[in-house]
Scaffold this active site. Structure first.
Site, PDB file in Angstrom:
ATOM      1  CB  ILE A   1      -8.563   3.014   4.842  1.00  0.00           C
ATOM      2  CG1 ILE A   1      -9.928   3.719   4.698  1.00  0.00           C
ATOM      3  CG2 ILE A   1      -7.640   3.792   5.789  1.00  0.00           C
ATOM      4  CD1 ILE A   1     -10.722   3.808   6.000  1.00  0.00           C
TER       5      ILE A   1
ATOM      6  CG  HIS B   1      -4.594  -6.355   0.218  1.00  0.00           C
ATOM      7  ND1 HIS B   1      -4.741  -7.275  -0.797  1.00  0.00           N
ATOM      8  CD2 HIS B   1      -5.842  -6.046   0.641  1.00  0.00           C
ATOM      9  CE1 HIS B   1      -6.035  -7.510  -0.984  1.00  0.00           C
ATOM     10  NE2 HIS B   1      -6.716  -6.777  -0.123  1.00  0.00           N
TER      11      HIS B   1
END
Length: 179
Positions: A85, A91
């Site tokens: 998510i 990242h």
């Protein structure tokens, strides 16, 4: 809206010989992962195949675990499951791109892999996609792996025995002794 679109789904493949898949799941978001696994198991069982399940810490470890399993075991195919998510940092992009790239590279080497690693903007999107009664992306990933196994069998020339063999048979066939 993606949920209202109609998509063609290939008929489920059938097999003359046993099929065994390894489901590799990253349960970082446990409820979402559990739904992905439920969908994958149901699709595999509906095709008359069997499965084994392992968990890894995160989506980046899914391709590595599949690669290790392929070198050290005898699964016919693999289903990679997990959920990434979007967060506040880049990242997200690294995990999405590298986990997908890792699975694709393994697939290009001849492994039958269904990629069910969700890459979403928010939890609501993940819940809808993972739900076996809704978009069932876990089942879709399992179906993809099953179709690739069917293609590999159709075209023949397996590089290793097809189907599941007990561990003691593998050790004996590879020159190991039975302890």
């Amino acid at each position: 809206m993606a949920g209202s679109e109609q998509h063609y789904i290939l008929p489920r493949p059938s097999f003359d010989a046993p099929v065994k898949l390894l489901i590799v799941v990253a349960p970082y978001y446990k409820d979402i992962a559990d739904n992905l696994v439920a969908g994958a198991k149901a699709e595999i069982e509906a095709a008359g195949a069997s499965w084994d399940l392992i968990e890894v810490p995160g989506a980046l470890e899914v391709p590595s675990a599949i690669s290790m399993a392929d070198r050290q075991s005898n699964f016919d195919g693999y289903v990679g499951l997990g959920c990434v998510i979007r967060g506040e940092t880049t990242h997200y992009d690294t995990v999405c791109n590298d986990s997908s790239r890792g699975l694709m590279l393994l697939g290009l080497q001849g492994l039958a892999i269904g990629n069910g690693i969700l890459t979403v903007e928010n939890r609501d999107q993940a819940v809808v996609r993972a739900d076996p009664a809704d978009q069932n992306k876990g089942g879709g990933a399992a179906a993809a792996a099953l179709h690739l196994i069917a293609l590999r069998r159709k075209w023949g020339r397996p590089e290793k025995p097809v189907g599941f063999r007990p561990w003691d048979e593998i050790r004996i066939a590879d020159g190991g002794s039975q302890a």
